[in-house]
Design a protein around this motif. Structure first.
Motif, PDB file in Angstrom:
ATOM      1  N   LYS A 154     -11.222   2.103  13.412  1.00 33.55           N
ATOM      2  CA  LYS A 154     -10.728   1.813  12.065  1.00 33.55           C
ATOM      3  C   LYS A 154     -11.904   1.610  11.119  1.00 33.55           C
ATOM      4  N   GLY A 155     -11.770   2.216   9.958  1.00 33.69           N
ATOM      5  CA  GLY A 155     -12.849   2.161   8.969  1.00 33.69           C
ATOM      6  C   GLY A 155     -13.812   3.319   9.078  1.00 33.69           C
TER       7      GLY A 155
ATOM      8  N   SER B 168      -7.568   3.999   8.117  1.00 30.66           N
ATOM      9  CA  SER B 168      -7.306   2.710   7.480  1.00 30.66           C
ATOM     10  C   SER B 168      -6.391   1.789   8.266  1.00 30.66           C
ATOM     11  N   ALA B 169      -5.419   2.338   8.986  1.00 28.46           N
ATOM     12  CA  ALA B 169      -4.465   1.484   9.706  1.00 28.46           C
ATOM     13  C   ALA B 169      -3.781   2.299  10.784  1.00 28.46           C
TER      14      ALA B 169
ATOM     15  N   GLU C 222      -0.956  -1.791   7.672  1.00 27.21           N
ATOM     16  CA  GLU C 222      -0.808  -2.215   9.062  1.00 27.21           C
ATOM     17  C   GLU C 222       0.622  -2.655   9.345  1.00 27.21           C
TER      18      GLU C 222
ATOM     19  N   ARG D 199      -2.516  -6.398  -0.726  1.00 28.01           N
ATOM     20  CA  ARG D 199      -3.700  -5.729  -0.201  1.00 28.01           C
ATOM     21  C   ARG D 199      -3.274  -4.496   0.584  1.00 28.01           C
ATOM     22  N   SER D 200      -3.876  -3.357   0.293  1.00 22.72           N
ATOM     23  CA  SER D 200      -3.454  -2.105   0.907  1.00 22.72           C
ATOM     24  C   SER D 200      -3.614  -2.124   2.421  1.00 22.72           C
ATOM     25  N   THR D 201      -4.705  -2.711   2.946  1.00 24.76           N
ATOM     26  CA  THR D 201      -4.931  -2.715   4.390  1.00 24.76           C
ATOM     27  C   THR D 201      -3.844  -3.493   5.108  1.00 24.76           C
ATOM     28  N   GLU D 202      -3.518  -4.693   4.607  1.00 24.26           N
ATOM     29  CA  GLU D 202      -2.460  -5.510   5.218  1.00 24.26           C
ATOM     30  C   GLU D 202      -1.120  -4.792   5.147  1.00 24.26           C
TER      31      GLU D 202
END
Length: 600
Positions: free
Chosen positions: A313-314, A303-304, A273, A267-270
């Motif tokens: 964020k977001g 995003s991170a 981060e 997952r790109s978000t994980e």
């Protein structure tokens, strides 16, 4: 006798008068005939004149069409040359530069295959860089085949620094022996001031009509791209020479950790981060963030990262509100030694300065030759970053770009899978006009219940797929039974009751479906044990199946059927409460009713 004379005296003048009138009419008739013939001749002349005019008009139209076509061709060529010029003006990344120029060259020259090679000084050979429309089966050969300078066509092209056209013989091209069916090849040489830079080759399977204008265009491509490559190489060399590597052991260790993190997180978000936190170990900074480009929203998505509170964020930062946009436009990194010395700061940079940040460095994130985001590091000290930091961040940016592309591919695969499931679901519902959209509505109700129960992301995804495919067993059920207006016979009911088991059998061969099969197979089990196919009871029924039982029944009660009209939600709620503990799990019913209450 006298009577006869009298008659003659009367008749003769009358005859003479009639004869005279007849001659007069005859003269008028001749005159009319002559007039008609004259008009016919005039009409014939007019028709001929119109035919000549029509032929002239057709010729003019043909000339206009030809001129229009020539103009369109000129406009198209000019447009592509302008695109090439723009790419060369703004890009220092050689890979992106070559790919964009090759795309334009392919369209301009009209060749069947377009190949680009760059000169490798150490190996003393031209190394493959990029290809367009090369058959997939021979891509590995292209990617591993270097070309020496001693080929006659290359010697001629580089000696004169002009494009060369060569017809292939019956045995094909000696330059590209692995490509079959070549008729003609063109070579556009790319030369620096002292050395070769590379070449572009256009491959034609049929003999092309290459005009003097085409040769001038290819010469223009050669000159412009040679200059751009020389500048990009000099720019890269100047950066390499100005930076010295330090802390190699620590850098390698952290880079290995980041590699493992990227490989272990899909997952790109994980992934972002985790990488951002590790960058803090590698380079001293007070702020590290990643923003992703969102062209539809005309801005960057935060995003991170860590270290700043001015953007959540977001949230979206419009392109016009930050100088980060210049990184995307130029394709180059951005380094600011002291923000307080910069005049005319944009809103985001003003906010960062107020938070105490003085210096920052920004690196573009590239995936598939497109800038998809920016890696940002900031410090509350002026001139906080070194050339070594830049070198390290460029390597990290490359890794992140690859990871983002991998994440996108995985997301695309998941989207393809869900799309396939939804298509199959639609095919199931299409078995009867009375069940159109049934599976999607059941999915909506089921997801509401799953969220109310507290399902994890994976459990919700499994529940979604199970909901969409819960009636897949009906693919083997006759439409006549599904659409029957009257009461079903015992034999028909028996056939209908087979669909959960058939659905489980259909999905059994797909190992990725093993977690959803229990829900599909048992969604008609009753909480009191009087359902089918296995007569399971209470907690012995899989939770997913108990959820589907409620969701399926809610939609069935609310939908029109051949033998009745659908019920209102108030009536459905009454029925759910009445059958709670018998047909339905009371806990599941309570969660659904609570969701309905919250929605209302």
């Amino acid at each position: 006798m006298n009577k006869d004379n009298s008659k003659s005296q009367i008749i003769n003048p009358e005859i003479e008068r009639l004869k005279s009138e007849l001659e007069k009419k005859d003269a008028e008739l001749q005159l009319l005939k002559s007039e008609i013939e004259g008009r016919q001749n005039a009409m014939e002349d007019e028709r001929r004149a119109m035919m000549y005019m029509l032929e002239d008009a057709n010729e003019s139209i043909a000339e206009m069409e030809s001129a229009k076509k020539r103009l369109e061709e000129e406009v198209e060529i000019t447009k592509h040359l302008l695109m090439i010029a723009e790419a060369m003006a703004n890009i220092t990344d050689i890979g992106k530069l070559i790919s964009q120029v090759l795309e334009c060259s392919h369209k301009i020259t009209g060749c069947d295959i377009c190949l680009a090679y760059l000169w490798d000084v150490e190996r003393e050979a031209f190394i493959p860089n990029y290809s367009i429309d090369l058959p997939y089966a021979i891509l590995p050969i292209f990617n591993t085949s270097k070309i020496k300078y001693d080929a006659e066509i290359l010697i001629k092209a580089f000696a004169n620094r002009i494009p060369i056209i060569e017809e292939a013989g019956n045995e094909g091209s000696s330059l590209f022996p692995y490509i079959q069916g070549i008729n003609t090849i063109t070579i556009i040489p790319l030369s620096g001031r002292k050395d070769f830079l590379g070449f572009i080759s256009g491959i034609y399977r049929k003999k092309p009509e290459i005009t003097e204008k085409d040769m001038k265009v290819m010469q223009g491509i050669s000159n412009q791209l040679s200059t751009a490559l020389e500048q990009a190489r000099l720019y890269r060399e100047s950066l390499d020479k100005s930076m010295e590597l330090s802390h190699k052991i620590e850098t390698i260790q952290v880079m290995n950790d980041i590699d493992r993190s990227i490989l272990s997180s899909l997952r790109s978000t994980e992934m972002l981060e985790t990488v951002i936190m590790m960058i803090g170990r590698l380079i001293f900074c007070d702020r590290a963030t990643v923003v992703l480009v969102d062209k539809e929203k005309d801005g960057f998505i935060y995003s991170a990262g860590f270290g700043t509170d001015i953007v959540q964020k977001g949230a979206v930062v419009p392109f016009k509100n930050t100088s980060t946009t210049e990184v995307v436009k130029s394709g180059r990194y951005q380094y600011i030694a002291n923000l307080s010395e910069i005049k005319g700061l944009l809103p985001l940079e003003e906010g960062l300065l107020k938070e105490g940040f003085l210096s920052h460095i920004r690196i573009p994130l590239v995936a598939k030759n497109e800038i998809v985001g920016v890696l940002n590091l900031g410090s509350k000290r002026p001139s906080a970053f070194t050339p070594e930091d830049l070198s390290t961040l460029e390597k990290l940016a490359y890794q992140i770009g690859v990871a983002l592309e991998n994440s996108r591919l995985i997301t695309d695969l998941e989207g393809l899978f869900i799309g396939t499931v939804k298509s199959l679901s639609s095919a199931i519902d299409a078995k009867s006009r009375w069940t159109a959209g049934h599976s999607e509505r059941v999915t909506k109700f089921a997801i509401e219940i799953g969220k109310g129960i507290g399902f994890s992301e994976k459990e919700l995804k499994d529940l979604e797929i199970a909901s969409l495919l819960h009636d897949i067993g009906k693919l083997g059920t006759y439409e006549a039974i599904l659409d029957k207006a009257g009461k079903l016979t015992d034999e028909e009911l028996k056939i209908i009751k087979q669909h959960p088991g058939k659905g489980a059998e259909i999905l059994l061969a797909i190992k990725q479906m093993k977690d959803i099969i229990p829900g599909v197979k048992h969604h008609h089990e009753f909480f009191n044990g009087k359902g089918y196919p296995d007569g399971l009871k209470g907690e012995g029924i899989p939770l997913m199946a108990r959820i589907l039982c409620v969701a399926d029944s809610v939609d069935a009660m609310g939908a029109d059927r051949p033998y009745r009209k659908g019920r209102a939600m108030d009536e459905i709620i009454v029925e759910l409460k009445r059958c709670s503990g018998m047909q339905f799990d009371p806990k599941v019913v309570d969660v659904f009713l609570n969701a309905v209450k919250l929605k209302s």
